[in-house]
Design a protein around this motif. Structure first.
Motif, PDB file in Angstrom:
ATOM      1  N   GLU A  18       1.013  -1.533   0.371  1.00  0.00           N
ATOM      2  CA  GLU A  18      -0.066  -0.178   0.203  1.00  0.00           C
ATOM      3  C   GLU A  18       0.931   1.063  -0.061  1.00  0.00           C
ATOM      4  OE1 GLU A  18      -0.263  -1.943   1.934  1.00  0.00           O
ATOM      5  OE2 GLU A  18      -2.174  -3.112   2.536  1.00  0.00           O
ATOM      6  N   LYS A  22       0.974   2.135  -7.151  1.00  0.00           N
ATOM      7  CA  LYS A  22       0.865   1.268  -7.730  1.00  0.00           C
ATOM      8  C   LYS A  22      -0.787   1.328  -8.830  1.00  0.00           C
ATOM      9  CE  LYS A  22      -0.850  -1.992  -4.667  1.00  0.00           C
ATOM     10  NZ  LYS A  22      -2.274  -2.039  -4.419  1.00  0.00           N
ATOM     11  N   GLU A  45      -7.794  -5.976  -6.986  1.00  0.00           N
ATOM     12  CA  GLU A  45      -8.162  -7.092  -5.839  1.00  0.00           C
ATOM     13  C   GLU A  45      -8.238  -6.954  -5.161  1.00  0.00           C
ATOM     14  OE1 GLU A  45      -6.946 -10.417  -5.878  1.00  0.00           O
ATOM     15  OE2 GLU A  45      -6.950 -11.376  -7.808  1.00  0.00           O
ATOM     16  N   ARG A  56     -14.656  -8.179  -0.308  1.00  0.00           N
ATOM     17  CA  ARG A  56     -13.634  -7.329  -0.221  1.00  0.00           C
ATOM     18  C   ARG A  56     -13.710  -6.594   1.212  1.00  0.00           C
ATOM     19  NH1 ARG A  56     -12.644  -2.042  -0.251  1.00  0.00           N
ATOM     20  NH2 ARG A  56      -9.710  -1.541  -0.946  1.00  0.00           N
ATOM     21  N   PHE A  77      -9.562 -14.105  -0.011  1.00  0.00           N
ATOM     22  CA  PHE A  77      -9.372 -13.173  -1.315  1.00  0.00           C
ATOM     23  C   PHE A  77      -8.910 -13.750  -2.362  1.00  0.00           C
ATOM     24  CE2 PHE A  77      -6.608 -10.781   1.880  1.00  0.00           C
ATOM     25  CZ  PHE A  77      -6.734  -9.776   1.443  1.00  0.00           C
ATOM     26  N   ARG A  81     -11.193 -13.383  -6.783  1.00  0.00           N
ATOM     27  CA  ARG A  81     -10.288 -13.553  -7.251  1.00  0.00           C
ATOM     28  C   ARG A  81     -11.098 -14.500  -8.422  1.00  0.00           C
ATOM     29  NH1 ARG A  81      -4.985 -14.828  -4.993  1.00  0.00           N
ATOM     30  NH2 ARG A  81      -5.372 -12.527  -4.567  1.00  0.00           N
ATOM     31  N   ARG A 103      -3.133  -5.267  -8.414  1.00  0.00           N
ATOM     32  CA  ARG A 103      -2.906  -7.222  -8.012  1.00  0.00           C
ATOM     33  C   ARG A 103      -3.461  -8.336  -8.256  1.00  0.00           C
ATOM     34  NH1 ARG A 103      -0.656  -5.996  -3.012  1.00  0.00           N
ATOM     35  NH2 ARG A 103      -0.731  -3.542  -1.585  1.00  0.00           N
ATOM     36  N   SER A 108      -1.689 -12.790  -2.876  1.00  0.00           N
ATOM     37  CA  SER A 108      -2.433 -13.780  -1.933  1.00  0.00           C
ATOM     38  C   SER A 108      -0.860 -14.665  -1.312  1.00  0.00           C
ATOM     39  CB  SER A 108      -2.847 -14.899  -2.248  1.00  0.00           C
ATOM     40  OG  SER A 108      -3.812 -14.799  -2.683  1.00  0.00           O
ATOM     41  N   TYR A 111       1.870 -11.795   0.642  1.00  0.00           N
ATOM     42  CA  TYR A 111       0.723 -11.476   1.763  1.00  0.00           C
ATOM     43  C   TYR A 111       0.561 -12.269   2.914  1.00  0.00           C
ATOM     44  CZ  TYR A 111       0.403  -6.721   0.591  1.00  0.00           C
ATOM     45  OH  TYR A 111       0.724  -5.392   0.205  1.00  0.00           O
ATOM     46  N   GLN A 112      -0.117 -13.501   2.228  1.00  0.00           N
ATOM     47  CA  GLN A 112      -0.789 -14.510   3.159  1.00  0.00           C
ATOM     48  C   GLN A 112       0.439 -15.694   3.045  1.00  0.00           C
ATOM     49  OE1 GLN A 112      -3.265 -12.847   1.041  1.00  0.00           O
ATOM     50  NE2 GLN A 112      -3.371 -11.716   3.085  1.00  0.00           N
ATOM     51  N   MET A 164      -6.285  -4.148   6.905  1.00  0.00           N
ATOM     52  CA  MET A 164      -4.810  -4.130   6.172  1.00  0.00           C
ATOM     53  C   MET A 164      -4.246  -3.359   6.656  1.00  0.00           C
ATOM     54  SD  MET A 164      -5.953  -7.786   5.028  1.00  0.00           S
ATOM     55  CE  MET A 164      -4.835  -7.936   4.887  1.00  0.00           C
TER      56      MET A 164
HETATM   57  P1  TYD Z   1      -7.108  -2.079  -0.615  1.00  0.00           P
HETATM   58  O1  TYD Z   1      -7.128  -0.863   0.706  1.00  0.00           O
HETATM   59  O2  TYD Z   1      -6.997  -2.584  -1.900  1.00  0.00           O
HETATM   60  O3  TYD Z   1      -5.705  -1.523  -1.232  1.00  0.00           O
HETATM   61  P2  TYD Z   1      -3.968  -1.312  -2.590  1.00  0.00           P
HETATM   62  O4  TYD Z   1      -5.179  -0.088  -2.845  1.00  0.00           O
HETATM   63  O5  TYD Z   1      -3.238  -1.086  -1.876  1.00  0.00           O
HETATM   64  O6  TYD Z   1      -4.623  -2.275  -3.202  1.00  0.00           O
HETATM   65  O7  TYD Z   1      -7.110  -3.321  -0.287  1.00  0.00           O
HETATM   66  C1  TYD Z   1      -6.045  -4.628  -0.360  1.00  0.00           C
HETATM   67  C2  TYD Z   1      -5.469  -5.212   0.935  1.00  0.00           C
HETATM   68  O8  TYD Z   1      -5.566  -6.821   0.450  1.00  0.00           O
HETATM   69  C3  TYD Z   1      -3.512  -4.842   0.486  1.00  0.00           C
HETATM   70  O9  TYD Z   1      -3.207  -4.839   2.421  1.00  0.00           O
HETATM   71  C4  TYD Z   1      -3.310  -6.173   0.259  1.00  0.00           C
HETATM   72  C5  TYD Z   1      -4.460  -6.856   1.138  1.00  0.00           C
HETATM   73  N1  TYD Z   1      -3.811  -8.094  -0.096  1.00  0.00           N
HETATM   74  C6  TYD Z   1      -3.318  -9.607   0.328  1.00  0.00           C
HETATM   75  O10 TYD Z   1      -3.113  -9.627   1.625  1.00  0.00           O
HETATM   76  N2  TYD Z   1      -3.824 -10.467  -0.158  1.00  0.00           N
HETATM   77  C7  TYD Z   1      -4.399 -10.568  -2.045  1.00  0.00           C
HETATM   78  O11 TYD Z   1      -4.477 -11.798  -2.306  1.00  0.00           O
HETATM   79  C8  TYD Z   1      -4.928  -9.275  -1.985  1.00  0.00           C
HETATM   80  C9  TYD Z   1      -5.360  -9.145  -3.416  1.00  0.00           C
HETATM   81  C10 TYD Z   1      -4.896  -8.494  -1.117  1.00  0.00           C
END
Ligand code: TYD
Length: 216
Positions: A18, A22, A45, A56, A77, A81, A103, A108, A111-112, A164
């Motif tokens: 974040e 992007k 995403e 979401r 997530f 997708r 994204r 995934s 982050y995960q 997040m």
């Molecule tokens: P979002 O507010 O859409 O943030 P950004 O503008 O940064 O994309 O929130 C998406 C959040 O979800 C971001 O912290 C990343 C997280 N995320 C995951 O943890 N796993 C995933 O597969 C995806 C797609 C996003």
């Protein structure tokens, strides 16, 4: 499988923490591609479909979201997708469009998988199941150190940061390391750009890479 053969369209996913810039880069690239006569759609995403937006909401804005375990997060997530791929991305690629995705599956993985420490095998398998054979032609990773992305996030005029974005700095160090690792491992698909540079410089770097890789 959503795609029977290599479609006429092309897919470019954008990844990064974040505050990496992007979304600005996605709209700049969309404009460049449109100038070259390409039909462009952008997706984000999690979300991008009605079902995805509902998912979401559960993940990002649930006030009790802090209790969500990493496994649930991964499945939600990837569920969003799977819907986005079949409802939006694959049909657009078949029609010859350029799909720019804010994204995709690497989020995934990083982050995960890497940051929340789920085993890499199952994460890869679940990701593959969700996307079928719809893989990006190019993935642009916008790299910024956590301190920079945190400082940028704080400047955004928003209410309480969402779930997040409340993660601590160590988490974002892991996210960054994860993305850097992917960039090293997947050189045929991934492009790494320095997100601390000016918007114009980053955009120029992205466009040069895209032109070379897609032969535009
Ligand atoms: P979002 O507010 O859409 O943030 P950004 O503008 O940064 O994309 O929130 C998406 C959040 O979800 C971001 O912290 C990343 C997280 N995320 C995951 O943890 N796993 C995933 O597969 C995806 C797609 C996003």
């Amino acid at each position: 499988m959503p795609l029977k053969e290599k479609p006429a369209g092309r897919m470019i996913s954008f990844e990064g923490p974040e505050g990496s810039g992007k979304s600005t880069q996605i709209s700049l690239l969309a404009t460049q591609l449109q100038k070259h006569g390409k039909d462009v759609i952008t997706t984000r995403e999690p979300g991008g479909t009605e079902i995805g937006e509902q998912i979401r909401n559960i993940i990002v804005h649930n006030s009790k979201g802090d209790e969500m375990c990493a496994e649930t997060e991964l499945l939600l997530f990837t569920a969003a997708r799977a819907q986005l791929v079949r409802e939006v991305i694959a049909p657009a690629l078949v029609e010859g469009k350029y799909v720019l995705s804010d994204r995709y599956l690497d989020s995934s993985t990083v982050y995960q998988g890497i940051a929340r420490k789920l085993a890499s095998g199952p994460v890869a398998e679940i990701n593959r199941f969700a996307v079928g054979n719809v893989m990006p032609d190019i993935t642009v990773i916008v790299d910024v150190p956590p301190e920079v992305s945190m400082a940028r996030l704080k400047q955004r005029v928003t209410d309480l940061p969402d779930r997040m974005e409340r993660q601590n700095i160590d988490f974002y160090h892991k996210v960054r390391e994860g993305y850097l690792l992917l960039a090293k491992q997947m050189t045929d698909r991934v492009i790494l750009v320095d997100g601390t540079k000016s918007i114009e410089d980053v955009s120029k770097a992205v466009w040069e890479h895209v032109q070379v890789r897609l032969g535009l």
